[in-house]
Motif scaffolding. Sequence first.
Motif, short mmCIF file in Angstrom:
data_model
loop_
_atom_site.label_atom_id
_atom_site.label_comp_id
_atom_site.label_asym_id
_atom_site.label_seq_id
_atom_site.Cartn_x
_atom_site.Cartn_y
_atom_site.Cartn_z
N SER A 284 0.84 -1.19 0.00
CA SER A 284 0.00 0.00 0.00
C SER A 284 0.88 1.24 0.00
O SER A 284 1.83 1.34 0.78
N LYS A 285 0.58 2.19 -0.90
CA LYS A 285 1.30 3.45 -0.98
C LYS A 285 0.35 4.60 -0.64
O LYS A 285 -0.70 4.75 -1.28
N PRO A 286 0.69 5.44 0.36
CA PRO A 286 -0.20 6.54 0.74
C PRO A 286 -0.39 7.53 -0.40
O PRO A 286 0.54 7.81 -1.17
N VAL A 317 -2.98 3.76 -2.57
CA VAL A 317 -3.08 2.94 -3.76
C VAL A 317 -2.39 1.62 -3.47
O VAL A 317 -1.41 1.56 -2.74
N THR A 318 -2.92 0.53 -4.00
CA THR A 318 -2.35 -0.79 -3.80
C THR A 318 -1.61 -1.21 -5.06
O THR A 318 -2.16 -1.18 -6.16
N LEU A 319 -0.34 -1.61 -4.88
CA LEU A 319 0.53 -2.00 -5.98
C LEU A 319 1.13 -3.37 -5.70
O LEU A 319 1.26 -3.77 -4.53
N PRO A 320 1.54 -4.10 -6.73
CA PRO A 320 2.30 -5.33 -6.48
C PRO A 320 3.54 -5.03 -5.66
O PRO A 320 4.20 -4.00 -5.84
N ALA A 321 3.84 -5.90 -4.72
CA ALA A 321 4.99 -5.69 -3.82
C ALA A 321 6.26 -5.51 -4.63
O ALA A 321 6.52 -6.21 -5.61
N GLY A 322 7.08 -4.54 -4.21
CA GLY A 322 8.36 -4.31 -4.87
C GLY A 322 8.29 -3.40 -6.07
O GLY A 322 9.31 -3.15 -6.72
#
Length: 388
Positions: A284-286, A317-322
């Motif tokens: 998760s990225k703020p 926002v939710t992104l694939p890890a890494g």
Amino acid sequence: MRKSLISLFIATALTLPASAAAPPFETPAPVAYIKDLSSGAVLYAKDADRRMPPASMAKIMTVDVAFDLIKKGELSLDKMCTVRPETWQQWHGPQAGSTMFLSPGEQVSVRNLLHGIVTLSGNDASVVLAECIAGTEPAFVALMNAQAKRLGMANSHFGNPVGWPDGGVTYTTARDLGTLATATIENFPALYKEFYQQNEFTWGKTLGSNQPITQGNRNPILGKVAGADGLKTGHTQEAGYGFTGSAIQDGRRLVMVMAGLTSFNQRIGESTNFMNWGFRAWQSKPLFAAGKEVGKAKVQLGDAGEVGLVAPRDLAVTLPAGTAGAMRVKVVYDGPIKAPIKKGQHIANLVVTTGDTPPQTMPLVAAAAVDEAGFFGRIRAGLASLFA
């Protein structure tokens, strides 16, 4: 009304291509769905809109209806309910499924019935609560279906408060169960914490020795996934083994649904793997802190020509890890928005697109109230519209 867009551009430090694919996941479950509530991102969906029998996962709605009445002040947790002998007879014995071990004529509080439903999955407790709230089971079922409609559960219908097989009258989908679980968590946080996080509950006495009966919570991820705190399992022969669950880690909450599994142990293993994958394979990225103004929207016939759009909670926002990279952020609303507008009213959405994952949609609310314009204000607005 036309769709209005405000485009923003947010760049983050690039470590891997922004177009990285969604992390893979495989499961033998014929139905699976998981959503990140911090961003609204659906991380995985497998036949999530297939209509299916919910089994005891229907009790999430039974509890949600009760929570709603409690929040409105129309039902007290201390209200005493009577176990009708006819209800006890119907839900007594090995053919009646899971039980709270109520007794005929017993007086039980709403609070204890809710524990009996949530922790013990008591069929007897579900029907006693339904009759206590609405007078009859059919009247309570009407409340369940009205609540489903309000929540936008377009592919769900309830025929009883238990989830008992009823020839297809009761059905739902994984996506609708996710919507229901999300509503329960977000609309009733204190009640959710009080009732869905109990490891066990004691009610009833054993025959002969008259010892208290303690039963454990059937939640298959409690104690196996960090932050697990709800919601409800379900099992019948027609439905297989299912689970609607939630967990929160570092402020990030996931809601998952699995259905159609073939065994008790498979449900434990697959549910645990699914939830762990959701936390480990995604990050998760703020984006915007709660209360932060993201943009402004035009207002029609108001005492102000525009209104600020703010984040109602911390948005991420939710992104694939890494992975990290550029993302496109759009504010979308049907505008101009007609006054009056209440402060905190949901009037726009933040839509985030990044890589080749599906767009993520989050709510934006009005930063302030906007009243209707007075007589001369409406005339000015009309003339401006005419010459425009």
